[in-house]
Design an enzyme around this catalytic site. Structure first.
Site, mmCIF file in Angstrom:
data_model
loop_
_atom_site.group_PDB
_atom_site.id
_atom_site.type_symbol
_atom_site.label_atom_id
_atom_site.label_comp_id
_atom_site.label_asym_id
_atom_site.label_seq_id
_atom_site.Cartn_x
_atom_site.Cartn_y
_atom_site.Cartn_z
ATOM 1 N N HIS A 321 11.153 44.966 72.685
ATOM 2 C CA HIS A 321 12.371 45.577 73.249
ATOM 3 C C HIS A 321 12.177 45.736 74.748
ATOM 4 O O HIS A 321 11.083 46.027 75.213
ATOM 5 C CB HIS A 321 12.617 46.960 72.623
ATOM 6 C CG HIS A 321 14.014 47.446 72.808
ATOM 7 N ND1 HIS A 321 14.424 48.066 73.963
ATOM 8 C CD2 HIS A 321 15.088 47.360 72.014
ATOM 9 C CE1 HIS A 321 15.708 48.363 73.851
ATOM 10 N NE2 HIS A 321 16.144 47.944 72.680
ATOM 11 N N ASP A 378 16.649 46.053 64.727
ATOM 12 C CA ASP A 378 17.113 44.926 63.898
ATOM 13 C C ASP A 378 16.144 44.538 62.806
ATOM 14 O O ASP A 378 16.481 43.707 61.958
ATOM 15 C CB ASP A 378 17.353 43.712 64.811
ATOM 16 C CG ASP A 378 18.515 43.971 65.755
ATOM 17 O OD1 ASP A 378 18.310 43.911 66.975
ATOM 18 O OD2 ASP A 378 19.603 44.296 65.257
HETATM 19 C C1 SDX Z 1 18.628 44.676 70.566
HETATM 20 O O1 SDX Z 1 18.732 46.418 75.215
HETATM 21 C C2 SDX Z 1 19.007 47.028 74.104
HETATM 22 O O2 SDX Z 1 19.068 48.248 74.053
HETATM 23 C C3 SDX Z 1 19.257 46.121 72.901
HETATM 24 C C4 SDX Z 1 19.424 46.834 71.561
HETATM 25 C C5 SDX Z 1 20.695 47.671 71.531
HETATM 26 O O3 SDX Z 1 20.760 48.593 70.693
HETATM 27 O O4 SDX Z 1 21.660 47.324 72.257
HETATM 28 O O5 SDX Z 1 18.314 47.673 71.284
HETATM 29 C C6 SDX Z 1 19.565 45.827 70.411
HETATM 30 O O6 SDX Z 1 19.013 43.682 71.142
HETATM 31 C C7 SDX Z 1 17.210 44.799 70.075
HETATM 32 C C8 SDX Z 1 16.328 43.544 70.414
HETATM 33 C C9 SDX Z 1 16.634 42.491 69.370
HETATM 34 N N1 SDX Z 1 16.000 41.207 69.754
HETATM 35 C C10 SDX Z 1 14.943 40.718 69.064
HETATM 36 O O7 SDX Z 1 14.367 41.305 68.138
HETATM 37 C C11 SDX Z 1 14.529 39.311 69.506
HETATM 38 C C12 SDX Z 1 12.993 39.241 69.621
HETATM 39 N N2 SDX Z 1 12.585 40.043 70.781
HETATM 40 C C13 SDX Z 1 12.650 39.482 72.049
HETATM 41 O O8 SDX Z 1 13.055 38.226 72.296
HETATM 42 C C14 SDX Z 1 12.273 40.382 73.213
HETATM 43 O O9 SDX Z 1 11.333 41.270 72.790
HETATM 44 C C15 SDX Z 1 13.445 41.093 73.845
HETATM 45 C C16 SDX Z 1 14.507 40.115 74.287
HETATM 46 C C17 SDX Z 1 14.032 42.066 72.892
HETATM 47 C C18 SDX Z 1 12.912 41.831 75.069
HETATM 48 O O10 SDX Z 1 12.463 40.866 75.942
HETATM 49 P P1 SDX Z 1 11.907 41.284 77.399
HETATM 50 O O11 SDX Z 1 11.985 42.739 77.643
HETATM 51 O O12 SDX Z 1 12.554 40.402 78.408
HETATM 52 O O13 SDX Z 1 10.398 40.997 77.245
HETATM 53 P P2 SDX Z 1 9.743 39.612 77.582
HETATM 54 O O14 SDX Z 1 10.552 38.506 77.001
HETATM 55 O O15 SDX Z 1 9.451 39.592 79.044
HETATM 56 O O16 SDX Z 1 8.385 39.685 76.737
HETATM 57 C C19 SDX Z 1 7.228 40.327 77.267
HETATM 58 C C20 SDX Z 1 6.065 39.608 76.603
HETATM 59 C C21 SDX Z 1 6.133 38.083 76.744
HETATM 60 O O17 SDX Z 1 4.799 37.597 76.642
HETATM 61 P P3 SDX Z 1 3.989 37.218 78.030
HETATM 62 O O18 SDX Z 1 4.899 36.311 78.825
HETATM 63 O O19 SDX Z 1 3.744 38.551 78.714
HETATM 64 O O20 SDX Z 1 2.730 36.547 77.546
HETATM 65 O O21 SDX Z 1 6.104 39.848 75.177
HETATM 66 C C22 SDX Z 1 6.323 38.625 74.482
HETATM 67 C C23 SDX Z 1 6.866 37.631 75.509
HETATM 68 O O22 SDX Z 1 6.531 36.310 75.135
HETATM 69 N N3 SDX Z 1 7.299 38.923 73.439
HETATM 70 C C24 SDX Z 1 7.206 38.478 72.189
HETATM 71 C C25 SDX Z 1 8.324 39.032 71.525
HETATM 72 N N4 SDX Z 1 9.047 39.759 72.385
HETATM 73 C C26 SDX Z 1 8.413 39.688 73.577
HETATM 74 N N5 SDX Z 1 6.305 37.668 71.564
HETATM 75 C C27 SDX Z 1 6.518 37.430 70.253
HETATM 76 N N6 SDX Z 1 7.555 37.930 69.545
HETATM 77 C C28 SDX Z 1 8.474 38.731 70.142
HETATM 78 N N7 SDX Z 1 9.495 39.208 69.446
#
Ligand code: SDX
Length: 459
Positions: A321, A378
């Protein structure tokens, strides 16, 4: 509204705390006022930065940017705290119902008994759609994704309810808010019925908000439909948990659309479109597909390995998140609700076993621990919605129904601030500098770059 909100401008003028920006090229320093809210991080007021220093700030994805001041929802991501108007999400999920939370988000206080009666009655009286709207559905293919249908129908509301599109009139703004909250379950249920090829079921004024939603989705004209109170309570709790979440992508979309003066129905349609993405509200549908793809606990290590592989853009859906670097408090409530619903229905869903084992392994794995990746709202919601017999393509529709009150509360907060400035971010330009036009017959002929170049590939 908290006293704090009204004093932000005054605080800027008399700020005692500054961040001093020093430009080591021209030797100038700029004092930027620091503003403090009721709680949470302070902000540096950079509104005069471009005027005074000729520079922009750069923050793709807005990881360190406050886009507005708001008194609706507070999130402390480090400690896994979520409060609406000061009330914790745990308290609200346990003790209130969704329309209580709608009233709270819209008006800033929980309703008195009289206010609750009036508000519930008002919402109930707006649940039907204009009969002509029902014909709009027939323009879609039966196999259309319900979210595609919902975006289209909600956008069309501004073609029907002209008496609540004057955004300068507070009464019309409130009527639009009531209509949107009331009609979203009907619009969502009709989207489902249309895709199923079943007749629409009209709302019943004798049922609660969540009971109506279940009935409109699952009742058929050929038999009586009895709402299961446990399932209705579970649905109501799911709606509460998804009602609002500060300045997330879809809420920021609604605010940006509203800043141009667009009508509320068009703004909410924009929010629905943004929510649909799998990184946002589309994640609940993606979680179910992921769990079904994993299939059994013994396959989990392979998927964890893929999620950790920097060369693989595979992610564990329902994990991570932007704000929560701790457990999403909604996920905890959702997990308990999951157990309650499956227990009540006597369902032993192997996907729940897979989900719980996936959570157990992931939260102990260094990759996830270092990046503070925990289950989010989710992760469990899809299992509950599946137990309620919703198809996966309806999961984000339920999220959109729930989040409509959050979107419209933020829109209403922004519109009531008087002169809303249109949102207009700038950029760091990295394109071509000025060059002269050349006629096609004198341009150097080049071997065709091929189609991939045209669509931005690396051809
Ligand atoms: C919702 O914003 C809100 O409030 C949203 C929400 C709401 O109520 O409105 O809470 C609802 O959208 C919840 C999130 C649902 N999405 C998912 O579950 C999809 C999977 N998660 C992601 O794609 C990700 O975690 C986000 C999009 C939710 C957040 O992404 P960020 O903050 O931009 O973080 P990032 O992509 O920069 O990740 C940081 C690191 C990265 O690794 P490095 O580059 O540091 O090596 O963490 C890794 C990412 O690759 N990472 C994951 C991951 N999420 C982040 N690796 C594996 N699996 C994951 N799910």
């Amino acid at each position: 509204m908290s006293e704090k909100k009204a004093n932000v401008e005054a605080e800027t003028a008399s700020a005692q705390h500054y961040f001093t920006l020093h430009d080591n090229v021209n030797g100038k320093s700029y004092d930027l006022p620091v503003l403090e809210g009721s709680e949470g991080p302070r902000v540096i007021d950079i509104r005069t930065l471009y005027r005074d220093a000729g520079v922009f700030t750069f923050d793709p994805g807005f990881t360190s940017t406050a886009s507005c001041e708001s008194g609706i929802t507070y999130i402390d991501g480090e400690n896994g705290i979520l409060r609406h108007r000061g009330y914790s999400i745990e308290d609200l999920a346990e003790n209130s119902d969704y329309l209580d939370v709608c009233y709270l988000l819209l008006h800033g206080e929980l309703p008195s008994p009289e206010e609750k009666g009036d508000f519930d009655q008002t919402i109930t009286s707006h649940t039907m759609l204009h009969e002509q709207l029902n014909y709009l559905y027939r323009g879609f293919r039966r196999d259309a994704h319900p979210m595609a249908v919902m975006v289209g129908v909600v956008g069309a509301l501004s073609a029907f309810y002209h008496d609540s599109t004057d955004i300068s009139d507070p009464r019309q703004r409130m009527t639009a808010a009531h209509r949107l909250i009331a009609k979203m379950p009907t619009i969502g249920a009709y989207s489902y019925k249309y895709c199923m090829g079943q007749p629409f079921v009209y709302p019943s004024n004798s049922l609660s908000y969540s009971e109506n939603l279940l009935k409109m989705m699952f009742a058929v004209p050929t038999e009586e439909y009895e709402v299961n109170p446990v399932l209705a309570r579970a649905m109501d709790r799911i709606l509460i948990l998804h009602a609002d979440h500060e300045q997330n992508a879809s809420t920021s979309t609604v605010r940006l659309a509203g800043s141009s003066g667009a009508n509320p129905f068009a703004c909410i349609a924009a929010g629905i479109a943004s929510l649909w993405g799998p990184a946002h509200g589309g994640a609940n549908e993606a979680v179910l597909k992921m769990l079904e793809e994993i299939g059994s606990k013994d396959q989990i290590p392979n998927y964890i390995k893929r999620a950790k592989d920097v060369k693989d853009d595979y992610r564990l859906m329902g994990f991570g998140h932007r704000v929560y670097k701790n457990y999403d408090p909604r996920a905890k409530v959702m997990r308990k609700t999951c157990h309650d619903v499956l227990g009540e229905l006597g369902i032993n869903d192997p996907l729940l076993e897979v989900a719980m084992e996936l959570e157990r392994i992931a939260v102990e794995d260094d990759y996830f621990v270092e990046r503070k990746l925990y289950p989010n709202v989710d992760f469990y919601s899809g299992i509950i919605l599946k137990a309620l017999r919703l198809p996966t393509n309806m999961f984000t529709v339920i999220f959109a129904i729930a989040r409509t009150v959050g979107w419209i509360a933020h829109w209403k907060e922004m519109m009531s601030e008087g002169s809303t400035k249109i949102g207009r971010p700038r950029q760091l330009y990295v394109g071509e500098t000025e060059r002269k036009f050349t006629a096609v017959d004198v341009r150097e002929s080049k071997q065709s770059r091929g189609w991939s170049w045209l669509w931005g590939g690396n051809g």
